[in-house]
Scaffold this motif. Sequence first.
Motif, mmCIF file in Angstrom:
data_model
loop_
_atom_site.group_PDB
_atom_site.id
_atom_site.type_symbol
_atom_site.label_atom_id
_atom_site.label_comp_id
_atom_site.label_asym_id
_atom_site.label_seq_id
_atom_site.Cartn_x
_atom_site.Cartn_y
_atom_site.Cartn_z
ATOM 1 N N GLU A 181 40.199 75.613 49.040
ATOM 2 C CA GLU A 181 41.014 75.142 47.934
ATOM 3 C C GLU A 181 40.734 73.672 47.615
ATOM 4 O O GLU A 181 40.357 72.891 48.489
ATOM 5 C CB GLU A 181 42.498 75.340 48.242
ATOM 6 C CG GLU A 181 42.888 76.812 48.385
ATOM 7 C CD GLU A 181 44.381 76.985 48.656
ATOM 8 O OE1 GLU A 181 44.996 76.028 49.154
ATOM 9 O OE2 GLU A 181 44.898 78.082 48.363
ATOM 10 N N THR A 218 50.414 76.798 39.222
ATOM 11 C CA THR A 218 49.427 77.806 39.583
ATOM 12 C C THR A 218 49.462 78.944 38.571
ATOM 13 O O THR A 218 50.348 79.023 37.715
ATOM 14 C CB THR A 218 49.705 78.367 40.981
ATOM 15 O OG1 THR A 218 50.964 79.057 40.959
ATOM 16 C CG2 THR A 218 49.782 77.239 42.005
ATOM 17 N N ALA A 242 38.420 77.378 45.115
ATOM 18 C CA ALA A 242 39.409 77.129 44.067
ATOM 19 C C ALA A 242 39.436 75.648 43.712
ATOM 20 O O ALA A 242 39.675 74.808 44.597
ATOM 21 C CB ALA A 242 40.787 77.586 44.524
ATOM 22 N N ASN A 294 40.534 79.450 39.965
ATOM 23 C CA ASN A 294 41.865 79.547 40.571
ATOM 24 C C ASN A 294 42.861 80.224 39.636
ATOM 25 O O ASN A 294 44.062 80.010 39.744
ATOM 26 C CB ASN A 294 42.381 78.153 40.963
ATOM 27 C CG ASN A 294 42.463 77.217 39.758
ATOM 28 O OD1 ASN A 294 42.272 77.640 38.618
ATOM 29 N ND2 ASN A 294 42.759 75.948 40.014
#
Length: 1283
Positions: A946, A922, A914, A889
């Motif tokens: 995710e 992030t 991710a 990620n």
Amino acid sequence: MSVKSETLSSRGGQVVSGTSTASERPSSQQVINARRTESLDAPHIVKLLQTSTNELFGRVDIVNVIEKAVLAITLTNEHEEILGHAAFYDYPNLDCVDEASWESWLNDNYEGSKCMALNTLFIHLFVAKSDYSHGCAKEIIRTAFTAVPDIHFLLLVVPNGTFPDPALADIFQPMTRLEGAAHKSESTVFVCNRHDHVPVLHVRNARVEDNDDLTPIFNRQSDMLKSIYGDFFLAELIEAQDEEMQCLVAEAEGTACGFVSLNNNVNYDLLNECFELAPFHGLRKPHENDELTLPQIEIPQITAVNTDPKISLSSSDVTKEATEESKDDTKKTDATDSNKTETEKSELNKTSRKSSSSSIKAASITPESLDGEGVSRNPSVSSMGSEAATLRSFKPDGNDTVPGTMYTMSGQATSPKPLFQTNKRFVPTYKGLPNAFAVQLFCIDERYEMRSMDFLFKAFSLFPDYDFCVITVPHLVPEFPLLQGFVRVTPRSPSILSQELYIFNKSGLLKNFNIRTACTKDVEPVEELVKSLDCHTDLLDDFKQFRTARRDPDGKEMQVFVAECLEQIVGVCIIRREEDIEYIRSHYNIEDFIYYNHHRRQDHGHLHHFALNPIFSHMSKHFLKEVLRLGHKTCLYFPLYPPYTDKQLVAKHTMICSLKDLVPVRSRQQIIYPLKELGENAPSERVLKQNQTYALAHINRKLTLEPKVTINARIVVVGASDVGVSFLETLAYCPHLRFNNVTLISPHGLPGEMDPNLVKHEVLSKSHPRSQSEDIWSFLRTWINVVYGKMTGIDRTKKRVVVDKNCVVPYDHLIICTGQQYQVPCPTEASLRHGVTNRELPNSPDRRFMGSQPANLFLVNDNYDSLSVLHKIETKYVNNESKILLYGNNLDTYTCIQSLLQLGIKGSNLLLVAPPIAYDVTCFNNKTVEKCIGEVLKENGVQIHENYLLAEWTMTDAGELSSASFTSDDTPLTIECDAFLSFYKKTVDLSAFKAINDSCLVFDGKLVVDSSFHTNDVAIRGAGTLTKYQRKYHADKWTHANFNSKEIGTALASEILKLFDPTLEQQSNPMEEQLNLIPVYGAPKVQTAILPGGYHYLHVKKPSLDVPLEIQMQNEDYGQELVTGTLADGNYFRLHINLYNSIETITCLSKTEIPCSNLLSLFGIHQKYLNNLLSRFKESLITDFYSFFSESWCQAIFHDRFMDLRDELRELLITSPEEGKETLEDHIRRLIDEEMSLSKSQQEELNEVYKSSGAKRAVETRLLNFISYNYYHLPMYTKPGMV
């Protein structure tokens, strides 16, 4: 050059040694220090000029005199006040005498002249305070003779009708003019002889009674011998003299001041095994049974060679022998350079002239002997490894080489335990009679150390049958002046001797070393000289062109010079006029070394070829000095091209053996110009043209007599991370230091080895913008040894690093900066059948995977991995519907997706999984950018999952991964895939961890260091993302990862330089910390990448902890956010202006290429510099920052020297214009209150003070000077007088 302080008396100018009398008559005495003149001294020297100075030397430009002088000396007192100055040239200051032919002029007009270019300098300027002129003159003359041991005569040319300054008249005596001289001279020549000031030392056989004089000298430098052998070890040694061992003493003023013990019992076989002695014929006489060449068998170009167990580093027998040898060698102490008297000349000629001719021929030029140390056979790669080039620093094919193998110049590799069996390395065998004696013990009083070479004349007379003198010294012993006349020999790889070997040839004592312009009769001798060199045909072709037309077919002037000794050609040099001087000035910091405006265009030369017999390598700097004089040049430049450069370009240059005498020149950051907007106001084509990138080496007249400090300490750097490369760059680019034994251990060598054109798609993001700094690789490749492999062990007791478990690299200082890498992710082994979620994992996802890596699981940690992975994907997965899974990620994950899309992989075949983000931050830390990239991925059909963690995978019989299963907070996921690219968290490499942990270095999740980079071992330092600070600092969240890696590397180098750089305060042991505070670094953190959708991304921020942007913006002290453009239009630009109106964060996302280096210059700039950015933005006058920062007015802000201008202006405003007068800064501090802003009346008052104090005019003047001096970069600005 350093000179001890003296006491200078104004009464008669008498110089009295010592400082004890300085307080007796404080009004008439000064404690002085002699140093080399700096350009900043010019204004103070001008004040010392008198009418008599102009009459004697003419009207002179002081800056120009300093700039062109080969030696300039300044005397200062304890308050740094300049008392005197003198400038010395290597030609007379007469307009009627050509600088290239003054020797014939002098011999034609004056009798008994023994002056020649090697032993003579001319004084072009002397000034001093009148009260101290006599003392200053004597001290300067003494300093000149001391600093340059080869100089025997100083000449002063006095115009007729003028008398020398009284201070000089006491020192210089007129030379006798020849009767019937060719023409009536308008001047008279005065001479000052060495023997009147710093005479050559008298050397004789040692006597027992010398013990009383010599013992204090030994004890001052080391008490080791006394503690081992007792008080009378010296007397016992002198008594023990025989045919094999002789002792000599140097005498000054009737007192013994130096001692040397010589021995002809030399272990030739051991030295031949450990050092490249081929250029010196193994230190033996030629013999018909010598085995000099490799047997004629076919050998692969790159092979791993099984090392002979007799010379293996792990061989206990040989190690013991080497240890015993080193014990004897550690008895050597310091000494220095020198010259000889005419009596010694005749004595030398009697004993050596018979053998000098043959010895000159015996020491042939070979690729290993270039630089006296060894150079790559590839002409595009400079001398491999510190000058000592024992390891090859270019690996042609990473797939065909053996990990952990040490690559030598010949392209062969040595490994104690190779992965496959091949022929062992070839070591020549010499059968002739011994031809060398050794310096066993040496010591000299520091007052006379520059005369150390005086011993050698007598030494060779005691051993008339030998041509070589050798000396070995431990790596940590500084290169004392005696060794500056010796040749350092390249160690073999591996070498079992932990010492350096230096060699001196008897022919080096001959002083009839003459440099002249080449002529036709030199063709055959030059061919014979260079026939063993690679690319010698290019050198000979240039020589032929010179003989034919004296210039190239395109009209470029060329010159060829040869070095001659005993009527033999021993060296050749080919130069051309430098036609690209504008490009060099604009792209390289040559103005760190010269005042450009004081050098005419024709004064710059380009060095193409330089070859010199290795026994005369100590004369290489004199050779270059003569090339400058005879060629009427003041500067020479030599380019170092990377290995992937076009061969036609590289063929114009052969590796020069004088590279150690040149200084490295850093490249300059270039402005990225908006050429379309600038139009005819853009810089000239000479500045803008795109040449092949190269590193630049340089020498000028000022540097020809400037010695370098040679450092033989073994510095080993593990890891070619940004920190490691920055550290190496800082060491390599120290102009006054030369590191001979710097080694890099890295699996893929230096990052810049690969042709950047091969990397078509960037798989990884970068921590710095692509720039012109690629030239550093060429220079690092020149001086850095490279061992390809991973560190697998550290022996702290023996100070050795184990590479790939079978190769040993010794060190004196170890730098560990491996950083962190992507590792094979370890499944948590969670059972999907039982519905396990991320909250109930049986094992941590961060644990280390200890199994075998699946064949189709790829890790990308550098450009080599990128190229390899992309090649495999392109050949195996592009033309079918293969599924590629990416696990990560971070920014590298998105960069890799873009490269795969560019490669031709369909977006529908890419699956992004991710894992959960850490600390709610992030990789973009910007919702707008995240949303944009997410939409682009969906548009391309990329499947995104995710917050999933790898639980397990399924393997095929072929050892490949066929599917992977993941857990989340709710629904599990199973994905079939043909390839798996992991970008999960970076961690410490397992091999590095084991090496660190097994060697008992403190490891607490990361390698623990203090604020000065020390680990718990004083000889081992760590830096970079591999490390963390000790807990005593109470800063667990702060690590080197929070700062700019290049700045960390530079700071680390600064700590190492404290140990070796004599210009810095010496620090042998770590200083005790007064406050337990971690250092704060100010350079910004930078990220650049090409993201899906073809977006170019740039993010610049100040060093800080990771905090979500939304939380940062809620802080009252956050400042302001300025945004222009939209992601839909592809011109998003965000600026964060902090509380003090300075730019703190820059975020750019653009469909077009971003001028990263330009925008990086904005960091830390106050908005006032940017044309009142804030007020313009609020008034809606700025709608697009990209366009705003492309306007011509702001190009100066992007200039690489604009930061220097800012510092200069700040210094101007905080400095008082007059003594006792309040500075502008003090005035502001007095007015302002921390709780309140300035009132309007106070602002008006400040403006008035700013104008009336002269600060405004001074600032404007500095700015105009900056624009004017850098106008070749900034022609878009109008200068005064142009309108």
